[in-house]
Design a protein around this motif. Structure first.
Motif, mmCIF file in Angstrom:
data_model
loop_
_atom_site.group_PDB
_atom_site.id
_atom_site.type_symbol
_atom_site.label_atom_id
_atom_site.label_comp_id
_atom_site.label_asym_id
_atom_site.label_seq_id
_atom_site.Cartn_x
_atom_site.Cartn_y
_atom_site.Cartn_z
ATOM 1 N N MET C 47 68.827 -22.955 16.713
ATOM 2 C CA MET C 47 69.970 -22.335 16.887
ATOM 3 C C MET C 47 70.724 -23.471 16.164
ATOM 4 O O MET C 47 71.616 -23.658 14.893
ATOM 5 N N SER C 49 69.147 -26.410 14.394
ATOM 6 C CA SER C 49 68.536 -27.055 13.664
ATOM 7 C C SER C 49 69.112 -27.548 12.441
ATOM 8 O O SER C 49 68.771 -28.719 12.030
ATOM 9 N N SER C 50 69.705 -26.976 12.261
ATOM 10 C CA SER C 50 71.086 -28.384 11.110
ATOM 11 C C SER C 50 72.660 -28.830 11.541
ATOM 12 O O SER C 50 72.797 -29.657 10.707
ATOM 13 N N LEU C 51 72.252 -28.866 13.069
ATOM 14 C CA LEU C 51 73.238 -29.931 13.570
ATOM 15 C C LEU C 51 72.570 -31.294 14.283
ATOM 16 O O LEU C 51 72.680 -32.266 14.090
ATOM 17 N N SER C 52 71.011 -31.044 14.199
ATOM 18 C CA SER C 52 70.297 -31.933 15.286
ATOM 19 C C SER C 52 70.009 -32.918 14.273
ATOM 20 O O SER C 52 69.867 -34.512 14.694
ATOM 21 N N ASP C 53 70.619 -32.874 13.181
ATOM 22 C CA ASP C 53 70.290 -34.122 12.258
ATOM 23 C C ASP C 53 70.765 -35.087 12.360
ATOM 24 O O ASP C 53 71.424 -36.572 12.568
ATOM 25 N N SER C 54 72.635 -34.559 12.108
ATOM 26 C CA SER C 54 74.270 -35.354 12.500
ATOM 27 C C SER C 54 74.395 -35.299 13.713
ATOM 28 O O SER C 54 75.304 -36.038 13.842
ATOM 29 N N PHE C 55 73.881 -35.026 15.128
ATOM 30 C CA PHE C 55 74.709 -34.520 15.965
ATOM 31 C C PHE C 55 74.104 -34.902 16.919
ATOM 32 O O PHE C 55 72.701 -34.628 16.917
ATOM 33 N N TYR C 56 73.718 -36.045 17.970
ATOM 34 C CA TYR C 56 73.813 -35.421 19.649
ATOM 35 C C TYR C 56 73.764 -34.337 20.158
ATOM 36 O O TYR C 56 74.390 -33.761 20.400
ATOM 37 N N ILE C 57 72.834 -33.721 20.376
ATOM 38 C CA ILE C 57 72.785 -31.747 20.868
ATOM 39 C C ILE C 57 72.260 -31.931 22.283
ATOM 40 O O ILE C 57 70.936 -32.598 23.002
ATOM 41 N N PRO C 58 73.367 -31.963 23.117
ATOM 42 C CA PRO C 58 72.978 -32.115 24.415
ATOM 43 C C PRO C 58 72.332 -30.961 24.897
ATOM 44 O O PRO C 58 73.148 -29.912 25.778
ATOM 45 N N MET C 61 72.554 -28.432 29.159
ATOM 46 C CA MET C 61 73.631 -28.861 29.407
ATOM 47 C C MET C 61 74.034 -26.762 28.302
ATOM 48 O O MET C 61 74.850 -26.164 28.723
ATOM 49 N N ILE C 62 73.626 -27.475 27.163
ATOM 50 C CA ILE C 62 74.076 -26.146 26.526
ATOM 51 C C ILE C 62 73.698 -25.031 26.919
ATOM 52 O O ILE C 62 73.841 -23.644 27.253
ATOM 53 N N LEU C 151 78.186 -23.266 23.782
ATOM 54 C CA LEU C 151 78.530 -22.275 22.057
ATOM 55 C C LEU C 151 77.278 -21.759 21.944
ATOM 56 O O LEU C 151 76.479 -20.957 22.108
#
Lengths: 311, 228, 293
Positions: C47, C49-58, C61-62, C151
């Motif tokens: 879900m 995959s395109s955010l994990s490069d730019s953001f820290y993904i918790p 918590m999600i 989310l």
């Protein structure tokens, strides 16, 4: 006294055939009204129209003096019916089925009333058994119980003895007689068992191919002036020639496998016997047939089927 | 080799020779101001403005501990913190050895600022080039643009107010590059409400995160555990 | 009317096959919950995959109860309408098959009332199915996975909803889903009137729902502006709209808002119109029908 059921020019046309054709009849209070006809004659269709399961193509039905179309619910409150084989909710018990139909008929039956009804039809001991464990006869009796639970004035039974053994048939007969004589119900019963109908019906309607063939009290249907007499002789061809020359020719109904059927006044049988003997006919037997079956067969097209089997 | 190439490329833009003492001295003064703060714990409102993210404002806690520990946390919920926001904190930018280049002056929001470029001397550092826009009068970095190896170019703009004495901003606006985001409809089964949706332009995604600080607790100690 | 409804519900719930859908839902929900409990991170990584490069993904918590419930509801989209059809398709045709329909129709009750009660019982069954699903999918997930912000991955945007802004959306969504499933029940109910055996209406309803759902999801310009807006299956997903918030124009989600409430209400109107059409047609047909079973 106004009739319980008044049917006038009742007609039902299905897409591919005419099931009921201009049928009119009357059921009087306290009648045990027999409804006779062979398979496909239109009995069930007529009964279904009386119970608003089927819409008539034409004609009027009045029950308890009210038009069935406009007073449907009022009428059905006073009618109980068993239509063909009564299929009940197999996964429910006898008690639950009875309670359910009672409440649908607008009554709140006490447990005692329900058990009383089951007692009446001989099912009290199996009240809490699921219906899928019942024999056909038991289901039939339960069906009758559901028809009677709300104490209707008119009871309609369509083939109530179907699939029953002789004891079951006798039980139903006794029940019908009890309802008529002790509970003063008006009953309309359709059946194939003509011998049974003879024993219980007070009035009768015979239909064939959707049309009325005869209606009336059972006793008057067997008019002595219209007794069927069966003549069995040694030489049927010679006998036929003698009858053809005699005054008895108009009474001859038909010839069946060497036997002759005449419809005549039974009091003139001695005259017939004398004339035959004087004509040289050797008579083997001369029997008056006055059972309902013979009468029925004589009126309907059933005898054609009999010929097909015997010839 | 890389550094020489860089310098060569920058030559047309430089008005003074490399490693100008004025620029280095200015940077020292700015650094001295920043060094007042050993640690802080701040509370702020984080607003995210990314084309493919629709998130509500979040109350976040920001922790800093010298020399380079920085953590943005949302203890009450989920916040998607841009990775670069931590990498390009001012303290990180001024960490280590670097070559300072005076790039002249510029105008920023009607104010004249000094432009200084920093080239880290560590060839393996993630930071490749930083451009600092410094308010000389107040000795504050008001903007920084940083190019990194891994995550492209970031921009940070600072607005100062209540905590200007500690060179701590009231507001930080962080701009960064993002990847395209799209999930197949066969996975998401979105509700199509019939309205026309603007399709995001492929490859042009830039995100912005604003942090409005409401309070700082400065130099009161911050445990290392918060940075886990 | 109330007595008749009680009788109808009594008949439905005394029948063993009635409980199959409840068991099926429980099984499906538990399977999904188990899967996410043990390997939810893989799901999230896809879900995000395109955010994990730019953001820290918790990730921890999600993966909370609210998201798990959403995943479950998403997955059960196709299945639950079929389960509803199982009961609704049987209410008239099943009685005809059993031979009990004629026993009902000869009672002093109007055919219209009989039909309304039967449909009403189907709707109550649907509501109970949904309550069951809510308890398992939402409340059990909240218990197993805890709660946090939610989310939602849409086709072109990732939405976040604050945890205290989630529950009312689920209530609204379940309410909408009741209407959506009642539409399927109404269709099965209508088809049930034409049959003497419940297999026909059940299979027909399932087939129609599947075909129309495919049509609703396909992107074919010929259908997009002509048929699609009028298919009831195009509006069955509108419950998701309660999880889409309005934006403040600068990209931030506004808590407590719904992105396009008028659209959801329009969809609701379409579904209610379908229900009215199906049920009215069923009642009209049944009132004229000759009961030959």
């Amino acid at each position: 006294m106004s009739p319980v059921i008044q049917v006038t020019h009742l007609t039902k046309h299905f897409r591919d055939h005419q099931a009921v054709n201009d049928l009119s009849f009357t059921v009087q209070p306290a009648d045990v009204y027999g409804f006779l006809g062979q398979n496909g004659a239109g009995k069930s269709t007529t009964i279904r129209m009386l119970l608003t399961l089927i819409t008539p193509t034409a004609g009027e039905i009045e029950v308890f003096g009210m038009n069935l179309r406009t007073h449907r619910q009022e009428i059905l409150r006073k009618v109980g019916a068993v239509i063909e084989r009564p299929d009940l909710y197999k996964y429910l018990t006898a008690y639950e089925n009875l309670s359910l139909f009672a409440r649908m008929s607008g009554i709140k039956p006490a447990k005692s009333l329900l058990m009383q009804q089951l007692e009446l039809v001989g099912l009290a001991e199996r009240a809490h058994s699921p219906v899928n464990t019942f024999s056909q006869g038991m289901k039939q009796r339960l069906g009758i119980a559901t028809a009677l639970i709300h104490d209707p004035d008119l009871v309609i039974l369509d083939e109530p003895t179907n699939g029953l053994d002789p004891q079951g048939i006798a039980d139903i007969r006794n029940l019908i007689l009890h309802l008529s004589s002790h509970r003063k119900k008006t009953l309309l019963v359709s059946s194939h068992l003509l011998s049974e109908m003879e024993l219980i019906a007070t009035r009768m309607l015979i239909i064939d191919k959707g049309r009325k063939v005869a209606e009336g009290a059972v006793s008057t249907l067997f008019d002595p002036a219209g007794t069927i007499v069966e003549l069995d002789t040694v030489d049927p061809d010679f006998t036929g020639a003698v009858l053809a020359r005699s005054e008895w020719q108009p009474f001859l109904q038909e010839r069946q496998a060497g036997k002759f059927l005449l419809k005549m006044d039974r009091n003139r049988i001695p005259d017939l016997t004398r004339d035959l003997v004087q004509g040289g006919v050797q008579v083997l037997a001369l029997r008056p047939r006055h059972s309902l079956e013979d009468y029925f067969l004589s009126l309907t097209t059933a005898n054609q089927h009999v010929d097909a089997f015997t010839n | 080799m890389k550094k020489i190439l860089f310098l060569f490329l920058l030559l047309p833009f430089l008005q003074v020779p490399a490693q100008t003492p004025d620029a280095a001295a200015l940077l020292q003064k700015v650094r001295a101001r920043l060094d007042q703060v050993n640690d802080y714990q701040a509370t702020g409102i984080m607003k995210t403005n990314v084309s493919f993210l629709k998130v509500p404002e979040a109350t976040v806690a920001v922790y800093f501990k010298r020399p380079d520990k920085l953590k943005i946390r949302n203890d009450k919920g989920i916040s998607l913190v841009p990775k670069g926001a931590v990498t390009v904190s001012l303290n990180n930018l001024l960490k280590g050895a670097y070559t300072t280049l005076d790039a002249g002056t510029d105008m920023l929001a009607g104010h004249k600022v000094k432009v200084i470029k920093l080239l880290p001397q560590d060839d393996n550092a993630d930071l490749v080039l930083s451009t600092l826009y410094i308010d000389e009068t107040r000795l504050l970095i008001v903007k920084a643009r940083t190019t990194t190896r891994e995550n492209g170019t970031y921009e940070v703009e600072m607005t100062y107010g209540k905590y200007i004495a500690y060179a701590l901003p009231d507001k930080v606006v962080f701009t960064f590059n993002t990847k395209d985001y799209k999930l197949p409809k066969g996975i998401t089964f979105d509700y199509d409400d019939g309205s026309k949706k603007t399709q995001p332009v492929a490859g042009a995604s830039k995100g912005k995160v604003e942090l409005d600080y409401s309070s700082y607790i400065i130099n009161k100690g911050v445990p290392d555990s918060v940075f886990q | 009317m109330w007595t008749l409804l009680q009788i109808e519900l009594f008949k439905i719930f005394r029948r063993p096959r009635t409980y199959i859908p409840f068991a099926a839902i429980a099984a499906m929900v538990l399977i999904i919950q188990l899967g996410l409990k043990f390997d939810g991170k893989s799901y999230l990584e896809l879900m995000m995959s395109s955010l994990s490069d730019s953001f820290y993904i918790p990730y921890g918590m999600i993966m909370n109860g609210y998201l798990v419930a959403f995943v479950i509801l998403n997955t059960l989209l196709i299945q639950v309408p079929l389960l509803v059809a199982l009961v609704a398709g049987d209410v008239v045709a099943g009685e005809a098959n059993m031979g009990t329909l004629r026993l009902l129709v000869i009672r002093p009750v109007s055919r219209t009332k009989l039909m309304l009660v039967k449909y009403g019982a189907s709707v109550i069954y649907t509501v109970l199915l949904l309550v069951w699903m809510a308890v398992l999918a939402l409340f059990l997930s909240m218990l197993l996975f805890g709660t946090n912000d939610m989310l939602i991955a849409r086709n072109t945007v990732m939405e976040e909803i604050r945890r205290n802004d989630v529950l009312w959306r689920y209530i609204a969504a379940f309410g909408y889903a009741t209407v959506a499933l009642s539409t399927v029940a109404a269709l099965a109910f209508l088809l049930s009137v034409f049959a003497e055996n419940s297999i026909g209406p059940i299979v027909s309803t399932i087939s129609i729902v599947i075909v129309l759902t495919i049509l609703s999801e396909m992107r074919i310009p010929l259908y997009d502006n002509t048929i699609k807006p009028w298919l009831f299956t195009s509006h069955m997903l509108a419950w998701k709209g309660f999880f889409y918030s309005q934006s403040d124009g600068k990209g931030a989600a506004l808590p407590g808002t719904v992105e396009n409430l008028p659209a959801i209400l329009r969809s609701l109107g379409v579904l209610l119109a379908y229900i009215a059409a199906f049920v009215t047609t069923a009642i009209w047909t049944f009132s004229k029908k000759d009961i030959l079973s």
